[in-house]
Enzyme design. Sequence first.
Site, mmCIF file in Angstrom:
data_model
loop_
_atom_site.group_PDB
_atom_site.id
_atom_site.type_symbol
_atom_site.label_atom_id
_atom_site.label_comp_id
_atom_site.label_asym_id
_atom_site.label_seq_id
_atom_site.Cartn_x
_atom_site.Cartn_y
_atom_site.Cartn_z
ATOM 1 N N GLY A 48 0.788 -1.243 0.000
ATOM 2 C CA GLY A 48 0.000 0.000 0.000
ATOM 3 C C GLY A 48 0.809 1.276 0.000
ATOM 4 O O GLY A 48 0.378 2.292 -0.548
ATOM 5 N N GLU A 103 3.864 4.208 5.871
ATOM 6 C CA GLU A 103 2.648 3.398 5.753
ATOM 7 C C GLU A 103 1.598 4.160 4.951
ATOM 8 O O GLU A 103 1.638 5.390 4.864
ATOM 9 C CB GLU A 103 2.175 3.062 7.186
ATOM 10 C CG GLU A 103 0.904 2.274 7.324
ATOM 11 C CD GLU A 103 0.902 0.907 6.655
ATOM 12 O OE1 GLU A 103 1.170 0.838 5.441
ATOM 13 O OE2 GLU A 103 0.562 -0.080 7.324
ATOM 14 N N ASP A 107 -5.450 2.692 10.514
ATOM 15 C CA ASP A 107 -6.873 2.439 10.677
ATOM 16 C C ASP A 107 -7.102 2.016 12.132
ATOM 17 O O ASP A 107 -7.215 2.861 13.012
ATOM 18 C CB ASP A 107 -7.278 1.364 9.661
ATOM 19 C CG ASP A 107 -8.762 1.122 9.607
ATOM 20 O OD1 ASP A 107 -9.532 1.981 10.045
ATOM 21 O OD2 ASP A 107 -9.169 0.052 9.119
ATOM 22 N N PHE A 156 -14.227 3.479 3.102
ATOM 23 C CA PHE A 156 -13.173 2.653 2.521
ATOM 24 C C PHE A 156 -12.482 3.438 1.407
ATOM 25 O O PHE A 156 -13.118 3.890 0.454
ATOM 26 C CB PHE A 156 -13.690 1.310 2.027
ATOM 27 C CG PHE A 156 -12.568 0.304 1.987
ATOM 28 C CD1 PHE A 156 -12.219 -0.400 3.128
ATOM 29 C CD2 PHE A 156 -11.814 0.119 0.831
ATOM 30 C CE1 PHE A 156 -11.136 -1.280 3.120
ATOM 31 C CE2 PHE A 156 -10.735 -0.753 0.811
ATOM 32 C CZ PHE A 156 -10.401 -1.455 1.954
HETATM 33 P P1 IMP Z 1 -4.646 -1.171 10.722
HETATM 34 O O1 IMP Z 1 -6.085 -1.532 10.978
HETATM 35 O O2 IMP Z 1 -4.307 0.195 11.257
HETATM 36 O O3 IMP Z 1 -3.726 -2.235 11.222
HETATM 37 O O4 IMP Z 1 -4.492 -1.066 9.153
HETATM 38 C C1 IMP Z 1 -3.885 -2.066 8.443
HETATM 39 C C2 IMP Z 1 -3.911 -1.910 6.953
HETATM 40 O O5 IMP Z 1 -5.239 -1.992 6.498
HETATM 41 C C3 IMP Z 1 -3.398 -0.637 6.347
HETATM 42 O O6 IMP Z 1 -2.008 -0.616 6.225
HETATM 43 C C4 IMP Z 1 -4.029 -0.722 4.971
HETATM 44 O O7 IMP Z 1 -3.244 -1.521 4.117
HETATM 45 C C5 IMP Z 1 -5.343 -1.399 5.247
HETATM 46 N N1 IMP Z 1 -6.464 -0.434 5.257
HETATM 47 C C6 IMP Z 1 -7.061 0.151 6.300
HETATM 48 N N2 IMP Z 1 -8.044 0.981 5.927
HETATM 49 C C7 IMP Z 1 -8.043 0.938 4.574
HETATM 50 C C8 IMP Z 1 -8.822 1.603 3.564
HETATM 51 O O8 IMP Z 1 -9.720 2.425 3.815
HETATM 52 N N3 IMP Z 1 -8.515 1.286 2.273
HETATM 53 C C9 IMP Z 1 -7.537 0.417 1.935
HETATM 54 N N4 IMP Z 1 -6.779 -0.224 2.835
HETATM 55 C C10 IMP Z 1 -7.047 0.034 4.150
HETATM 56 MG MG MG Z 2 -0.926 -1.447 4.342
#
Ligand code: IMP
Ligand code: MG
Length: 186
Positions: A48, A103, A107, A156
């Site tokens: 990403g 990063e 999220d 999203f």
């Molecule tokens: P975390 O929930 O903070 O661990 O997020 C982990 C990963 O989820 C991020 O590095 C993104 O790759 C993916 N992610 C979270 N939200 C989105 C979104 O809205 N679109 C696309 N990928 C997402």
């Molecule tokens: Mg990611």
Amino acid sequence: MKSNLCDAVEKVLIPKSEIDKRIEELGQEITEEYRDKGELIVVGILRGAAMFMSNLTLNIDLEVGIDFMAVSSYGHSSESSGTVRIIKDLEEDIAGKNILIVEDIVDSGRTLSYLVRNLMDRKAKSVKIASLLDKPERRTNEVDVQFKGFTVPNEFIVGYGLDFAQQFRNIEDICILKKSFYEKEI
Ligand code: IMP
Ligand code: MG
């Protein structure tokens, strides 16, 4: 790819021109932060952060090392699986070095809180975070993001590296995905 050519896009949230401008500013902030601080390794989180990583490092006016990691993410759903697993590890030894994790989005915060702990355990001198996007509404794990591009709503997001089920990464703007796309997947 132009976002108007993709029928999965609900709307453009941040156009490419604004992204470029903000990344230039972040590059300057990072340059000031790490000037005369010793070795800096910038660690991009695949896949990403690929676009953000290349644009950001080109805007840092210091000699930096570049490395990558890949960790498990959402798989084919829009919900996080809850566990973090290293799929590709660093090539370099990071003991005594400054590490800047790059990063795409914070999220829940699970991925980054895991990564910061993991890299500190390897005796890095410092571990900081640059994230293109921050989606604070869904945070479960506290993370300190020192360099943040934009705050986004609880939608999203696709484009500029961010995917849905490995699609839409090469859209040039940061966009909201149509709900019909992910609701049929769950
Ligand atoms: P975390 O929930 O903070 O661990 O997020 C982990 C990963 O989820 C991020 O590095 C993104 O790759 C993916 N992610 C979270 N939200 C989105 C979104 O809205 N679109 C696309 N990928 C997402
Ligand atoms: Mg990611």
